[in-house]
Design a protein around this motif. Structure first.
Motif, PDB file in Angstrom:
ATOM      1  N   LEU A  64       0.828  -1.205   0.000  1.00 55.29           N
ATOM      2  CA  LEU A  64       0.000   0.000   0.000  1.00 55.29           C
ATOM      3  C   LEU A  64       0.860   1.252   0.000  1.00 55.29           C
ATOM      4  N   GLU A  65       1.899   1.270   0.804  1.00 56.49           N
ATOM      5  CA  GLU A  65       2.768   2.455   0.908  1.00 56.49           C
ATOM      6  C   GLU A  65       3.544   2.724  -0.378  1.00 56.49           C
ATOM      7  N   SER A  66       3.832   1.657  -1.118  1.00 55.15           N
ATOM      8  CA  SER A  66       4.605   1.858  -2.356  1.00 55.15           C
ATOM      9  C   SER A  66       3.714   1.944  -3.601  1.00 55.15           C
ATOM     10  N   ALA A  67       2.419   1.728  -3.441  1.00 57.17           N
ATOM     11  CA  ALA A  67       1.506   1.732  -4.600  1.00 57.17           C
ATOM     12  C   ALA A  67       1.281   3.160  -5.106  1.00 57.17           C
ATOM     13  N   GLU A  68       1.338   3.302  -6.407  1.00 57.29           N
ATOM     14  CA  GLU A  68       1.082   4.602  -7.026  1.00 57.29           C
ATOM     15  C   GLU A  68      -0.269   4.618  -7.728  1.00 57.29           C
ATOM     16  N   ASP A  69      -0.757   3.457  -8.085  1.00 54.64           N
ATOM     17  CA  ASP A  69      -2.040   3.328  -8.781  1.00 54.64           C
ATOM     18  C   ASP A  69      -3.180   3.400  -7.769  1.00 54.64           C
ATOM     19  N   ASP A  70      -4.162   4.256  -8.022  1.00 54.87           N
ATOM     20  CA  ASP A  70      -5.298   4.430  -7.108  1.00 54.87           C
ATOM     21  C   ASP A  70      -6.097   3.145  -6.935  1.00 54.87           C
ATOM     22  N   GLU A  71      -6.264   2.412  -8.015  1.00 56.15           N
ATOM     23  CA  GLU A  71      -7.038   1.161  -7.942  1.00 56.15           C
ATOM     24  C   GLU A  71      -6.341   0.147  -7.033  1.00 56.15           C
ATOM     25  N   LEU A  72      -5.026   0.069  -7.172  1.00 59.67           N
ATOM     26  CA  LEU A  72      -4.246  -0.837  -6.319  1.00 59.67           C
ATOM     27  C   LEU A  72      -4.305  -0.380  -4.868  1.00 59.67           C
ATOM     28  N   ARG A  73      -4.230   0.918  -4.650  1.00 57.69           N
ATOM     29  CA  ARG A  73      -4.302   1.451  -3.287  1.00 57.69           C
ATOM     30  C   ARG A  73      -5.648   1.112  -2.648  1.00 57.69           C
ATOM     31  N   HIS A  74      -6.737   1.287  -3.401  1.00 53.41           N
ATOM     32  CA  HIS A  74      -8.069   0.984  -2.863  1.00 53.41           C
ATOM     33  C   HIS A  74      -8.208  -0.514  -2.556  1.00 53.41           C
ATOM     34  N   ALA A  75      -7.675  -1.331  -3.454  1.00 55.41           N
ATOM     35  CA  ALA A  75      -7.730  -2.783  -3.234  1.00 55.41           C
ATOM     36  C   ALA A  75      -6.932  -3.171  -1.986  1.00 55.41           C
ATOM     37  N   CYS A  76      -5.755  -2.569  -1.822  1.00 58.17           N
ATOM     38  CA  CYS A  76      -4.924  -2.852  -0.643  1.00 58.17           C
ATOM     39  C   CYS A  76      -5.594  -2.369   0.637  1.00 58.17           C
ATOM     40  N   GLU A  77      -6.223  -1.205   0.571  1.00 58.42           N
ATOM     41  CA  GLU A  77      -6.913  -0.670   1.746  1.00 58.42           C
ATOM     42  C   GLU A  77      -8.075  -1.583   2.158  1.00 58.42           C
ATOM     43  N   ALA A  78      -8.825  -2.061   1.173  1.00 61.93           N
ATOM     44  CA  ALA A  78      -9.945  -2.961   1.467  1.00 61.93           C
ATOM     45  C   ALA A  78      -9.437  -4.275   2.055  1.00 61.93           C
ATOM     46  N   ARG A  79      -8.370  -4.790   1.464  1.00 59.44           N
ATOM     47  CA  ARG A  79      -7.794  -6.051   1.956  1.00 59.44           C
ATOM     48  C   ARG A  79      -7.235  -5.859   3.360  1.00 59.44           C
ATOM     49  N   LEU A  80      -6.591  -4.732   3.584  1.00 60.80           N
ATOM     50  CA  LEU A  80      -6.019  -4.451   4.897  1.00 60.80           C
ATOM     51  C   LEU A  80      -7.123  -4.337   5.954  1.00 60.80           C
ATOM     52  N   ASP A  81      -8.252  -3.743   5.595  1.00 59.53           N
ATOM     53  CA  ASP A  81      -9.385  -3.669   6.520  1.00 59.53           C
ATOM     54  C   ASP A  81      -9.872  -5.067   6.895  1.00 59.53           C
ATOM     55  N   ASP A  82      -9.970  -5.954   5.893  1.00 57.45           N
ATOM     56  CA  ASP A  82     -10.387  -7.338   6.155  1.00 57.45           C
ATOM     57  C   ASP A  82      -9.393  -8.058   7.059  1.00 57.45           C
ATOM     58  N   ILE A  83      -8.124  -7.860   6.778  1.00 57.26           N
ATOM     59  CA  ILE A  83      -7.076  -8.505   7.579  1.00 57.26           C
ATOM     60  C   ILE A  83      -7.123  -7.993   9.017  1.00 57.26           C
ATOM     61  N   GLN A  84      -7.279  -6.671   9.176  1.00 56.74           N
ATOM     62  CA  GLN A  84      -7.336  -6.084  10.522  1.00 56.74           C
ATOM     63  C   GLN A  84      -8.532  -6.628  11.311  1.00 56.74           C
ATOM     64  N   ALA A  85      -9.676  -6.788  10.642  1.00 55.61           N
ATOM     65  CA  ALA A  85     -10.852  -7.337  11.315  1.00 55.61           C
ATOM     66  C   ALA A  85     -10.597  -8.787  11.736  1.00 55.61           C
ATOM     67  N   SER A  86      -9.986  -9.556  10.858  1.00 53.17           N
ATOM     68  CA  SER A  86      -9.655 -10.949  11.187  1.00 53.17           C
ATOM     69  C   SER A  86      -8.631 -11.016  12.312  1.00 53.17           C
ATOM     70  N   LEU A  87      -7.672 -10.099  12.274  1.00 53.33           N
ATOM     71  CA  LEU A  87      -6.642 -10.054  13.309  1.00 53.33           C
ATOM     72  C   LEU A  87      -7.243  -9.715  14.670  1.00 53.33           C
ATOM     73  N   GLU A  88      -8.153  -8.763  14.696  1.00 56.74           N
ATOM     74  CA  GLU A  88      -8.827  -8.419  15.961  1.00 56.74           C
ATOM     75  C   GLU A  88      -9.607  -9.607  16.510  1.00 56.74           C
ATOM     76  N   ALA A  89     -10.299 -10.320  15.628  1.00 55.47           N
ATOM     77  CA  ALA A  89     -11.058 -11.503  16.055  1.00 55.47           C
ATOM     78  C   ALA A  89     -10.114 -12.589  16.565  1.00 55.47           C
ATOM     79  N   ALA A  90      -8.997 -12.788  15.883  1.00 49.36           N
ATOM     80  CA  ALA A  90      -8.030 -13.812  16.297  1.00 49.36           C
ATOM     81  C   ALA A  90      -7.406 -13.455  17.647  1.00 49.36           C
ATOM     82  N   ARG A  91      -7.082 -12.184  17.842  1.00 51.01           N
ATOM     83  CA  ARG A  91      -6.534 -11.751  19.133  1.00 51.01           C
ATOM     84  C   ARG A  91      -7.557 -11.909  20.252  1.00 51.01           C
ATOM     85  N   ALA A  92      -8.818 -11.583  19.949  1.00 52.58           N
ATOM     86  CA  ALA A  92      -9.876 -11.738  20.952  1.00 52.58           C
ATOM     87  C   ALA A  92     -10.044 -13.209  21.328  1.00 52.58           C
ATOM     88  N   HIS A  93      -9.975 -14.086  20.335  1.00 58.10           N
ATOM     89  CA  HIS A  93     -10.088 -15.523  20.603  1.00 58.10           C
ATOM     90  C   HIS A  93      -8.924 -16.005  21.469  1.00 58.10           C
TER      91      HIS A  93
END
Length: 124
Positions: A64-93
């Motif tokens: 995400l930090e090295s992406a220059e393409d807006d589409e790639l940035r949006h895709a990375c941001e969406a994926r990162l949100d999913d990962i963060q949600a999964s990570l929070e659930a895994a930590r809670a478990h």
């Protein structure tokens, strides 16, 4: 199994109690050992899941930090949100597993419970 469980089972086989008693105690020992082994495996898997998700989040963040393409940035941001949600659930478990383990240890301590070995030795 654990060496201490094997030793305990061997010792029980040599004691002078009825066979039905020995069988009941051996089954209880097997059940307790299996339950503890499953709990340890679940804790280990939970830790591995948190570590894997953390590493994945770091990798996606680097992209995400090295992406220059807006589409790639949006895709990375969406994926990162999913990962963060999964990570929070895994930590809670994992925290829940740790709390359960701490609670069980505290209950045993509070009631001055003897270890399984102490209980069995007292019976023979």
């Amino acid at each position: 199994g654990w060496p201490s469980v094997r030793e305990l089972k061997q010792w029980l086989c040599l004691c002078s109690r009825p066979l039905s008693w020995k069988l009941a105690i051996l089954e209880e020992i097997d059940m307790l050992a299996a339950r503890e082994e499953l709990a340890a495996l679940e804790r280990s898997e939970s830790i591995e899941q948190v570590e894997a998700l953390t590493q994945l989040a770091e990798e996606v963040t680097a992209i995400l930090e090295s992406a220059e393409d807006d589409e790639l940035r949006h895709a990375c941001e969406a994926r990162l949100d999913d990962i963060q949600a999964s990570l929070e659930a895994a930590r809670a478990h994992f925290d829940e597993l740790r709390r359960d383990q701490d609670l069980a240890a505290q209950r045993a301590k509070d009631r001055n419970a003897a270890s399984l070995m102490d209980l069995i030795l007292a019976m023979v």
